[in-house]
Design a protein around this motif. Sequence first.
Motif, PDB file in Angstrom:
ATOM      1  N   SER A  89       0.834  -1.215   0.000  1.00 50.92           N
ATOM      2  CA  SER A  89       0.000   0.000   0.000  1.00 50.92           C
ATOM      3  C   SER A  89       0.865   1.261   0.000  1.00 50.92           C
ATOM      4  CB  SER A  89      -0.875   0.037   1.251  1.00 50.92           C
ATOM      5  OG  SER A  89      -1.566  -1.176   1.397  1.00 50.92           O
ATOM      6  N   ILE A  90       0.200   2.397  -0.249  1.00 48.46           N
ATOM      7  CA  ILE A  90       0.856   3.709  -0.214  1.00 48.46           C
ATOM      8  C   ILE A  90       1.675   3.867   1.060  1.00 48.46           C
ATOM      9  CG2 ILE A  90       0.429   6.211  -0.011  1.00 48.46           C
ATOM     10  CD1 ILE A  90      -0.149   5.116  -2.689  1.00 48.46           C
ATOM     11  N   GLY A  91       2.887   4.370   0.916  1.00 51.76           N
ATOM     12  CA  GLY A  91       3.713   4.674   2.080  1.00 51.76           C
ATOM     13  C   GLY A  91       4.500   3.475   2.582  1.00 51.76           C
ATOM     14  N   GLU A  92       4.144   2.279   2.150  1.00 52.82           N
ATOM     15  CA  GLU A  92       4.888   1.096   2.620  1.00 52.82           C
ATOM     16  C   GLU A  92       6.292   1.062   2.027  1.00 52.82           C
ATOM     17  OE1 GLU A  92       3.360  -2.847   3.679  1.00 52.82           O
ATOM     18  OE2 GLU A  92       1.643  -2.324   2.421  1.00 52.82           O
ATOM     19  N   GLN A  93       7.203   0.484   2.784  1.00 50.12           N
ATOM     20  CA  GLN A  93       8.576   0.313   2.311  1.00 50.12           C
ATOM     21  C   GLN A  93       8.629  -0.774   1.242  1.00 50.12           C
ATOM     22  OE1 GLN A  93      11.301   1.338   6.036  1.00 50.12           O
ATOM     23  NE2 GLN A  93      10.201  -0.560   6.385  1.00 50.12           N
ATOM     24  N   ILE A  94       9.358  -0.513   0.159  1.00 49.84           N
ATOM     25  CA  ILE A  94       9.530  -1.508  -0.904  1.00 49.84           C
ATOM     26  C   ILE A  94      10.934  -2.097  -0.873  1.00 49.84           C
ATOM     27  CG2 ILE A  94       9.564  -1.939  -3.387  1.00 49.84           C
ATOM     28  CD1 ILE A  94       7.884   0.546  -3.803  1.00 49.84           C
ATOM     29  N   VAL A  95      11.923  -1.214  -0.755  1.00 49.32           N
ATOM     30  CA  VAL A  95      13.297  -1.652  -0.951  1.00 49.32           C
ATOM     31  C   VAL A  95      14.218  -0.971   0.056  1.00 49.32           C
ATOM     32  CG1 VAL A  95      13.623   0.118  -2.752  1.00 49.32           C
ATOM     33  CG2 VAL A  95      15.151  -1.847  -2.700  1.00 49.32           C
ATOM     34  N   PHE A  96      15.225  -1.713   0.492  1.00 47.73           N
ATOM     35  CA  PHE A  96      16.238  -1.188   1.407  1.00 47.73           C
ATOM     36  C   PHE A  96      17.615  -1.562   0.883  1.00 47.73           C
ATOM     37  CE2 PHE A  96      19.295  -2.201   4.781  1.00 47.73           C
ATOM     38  CZ  PHE A  96      19.367  -0.986   5.443  1.00 47.73           C
TER      39      PHE A  96
END
Lengths: 150, 150, 82, 82
Positions: A89-96
């Motif tokens: 969802s919006i605002g969630e972390q995708i990649v680090f």
Amino acid sequence: MNQEISIQTADFSLADEVALLEQNNPIDGAVVTFTGRVRNNNNGQNVSSLTLEHYSGMTEKSLSKIIIDAKTRWNIGRVKVIHRIGELSIGEQIVFVGVTSKHRHDAFAANEFIMDFLKVQAPFWKKERSEQGESWLDAKVTDDTKAKKW
Amino acid sequence: MNQEISIQTADFSLADEVALLEQNNPIDGAVVTFTGRVRNNNNGQNVSSLTLEHYSGMTEKSLSKIIIDAKTRWNIGRVKVIHRIGELSIGEQIVFVGVTSKHRHDAFAANEFIMDFLKVQAPFWKKERSEQGESWLDAKVTDDTKAKKW
Amino acid sequence: MIKVVFFAALREQLACSELMVSSENITTVADLKHQLANKNEQWQSLFNNSSLLSAVNHDMVDNDQAIKSGDEVAFFPPVTGG
Amino acid sequence: MIKVVFFAALREQLACSELMVSSENITTVADLKHQLANKNEQWQSLFNNSSLLSAVNHDMVDNDQAIKSGDEVAFFPPVTGG
């Protein structure tokens, strides 16, 4: 299994990841992190969520090649790359991406290098959901151009 | 008081700082952080701790000029710079720079730019304690060279 | 046999995620694409798309990459992770 | 009067952190340094050190920077933060 890479549906904790990069690592004074999140807007469309598909096996292989390249080019200590898959969802972390080094420039450059090549070589695909329905995201020419600059 | 800058003796939490940079900020998909820590070794000497002195007032002014410069050069969202002062032990966090942006290169470049100019313009001085006693750290020519490249 | 896999938009457009293809008469990725393109008009337009990417055994490759029986060949649109 | 402040190694070497100096005959940072250097041999060598940095009212400046009564002038070694 390469401990430097994690492809996961679960969220991750920036603090925990950085703690692991720093643990028993008194020689590296610099830590650079990149975190990518789901934005609320893409090409003027209001995105509500997205789904991340990947090519299991190739993903890990391509990321580990990128990390090896980065270690050849810069004097870096530890590296961690996390990429989430599935529904986000919006605002969630995708990649680090986290990189440690003795001297800060190495960590900055290696981190951006890893992100730039992840963007054009790692087999992930985003499908966005907006008011207009679902659609696969188009690749950006600027990402190709940026990777070629290294 | 500039909320983007904090000069403090207390430690800081990377997770809390990043949470603040991301809070109610759905338009910036990229967050780049730099964390600098006390290394155990400098020029071959075993450092046990260090003391950070600064020039109160000038520190804040110089950092806020650097941040304004960065905002002029790149399209960035939020910025936070934390620098600790006083007594610090090996492994302790000294400095944090966090930058958000829509497109990742802006956050990477602005973050490294802020660190590079902090290194040569912000009035902080480190005194190291090692087995050989106390001594003020010498400035590095490489830091000057690096800042001049921008 | 060659294992062929498809991803993302291509997988949806083909309505197919995996396919076994005989390795007879196929020595390069280009040969395989050519054979897949011959299936029908839709497949033709999808496999003649110059932006299509290919991987053999998890490595990104060009059209002239040699392939043989037992290989896994993947086709997919430009990647959009990160 | 001009308020003069010193930091770090310089502060320790001078055994002084702050000093008030009459602004008479002083129009630039160079004038002030020259006057401070005249105090004794130790001060002379410290203020003739070309790596010494100067700030006026919290801005880093060159030797030819104009100064006047009421200003705060700082001298310090190259900075080593971060």
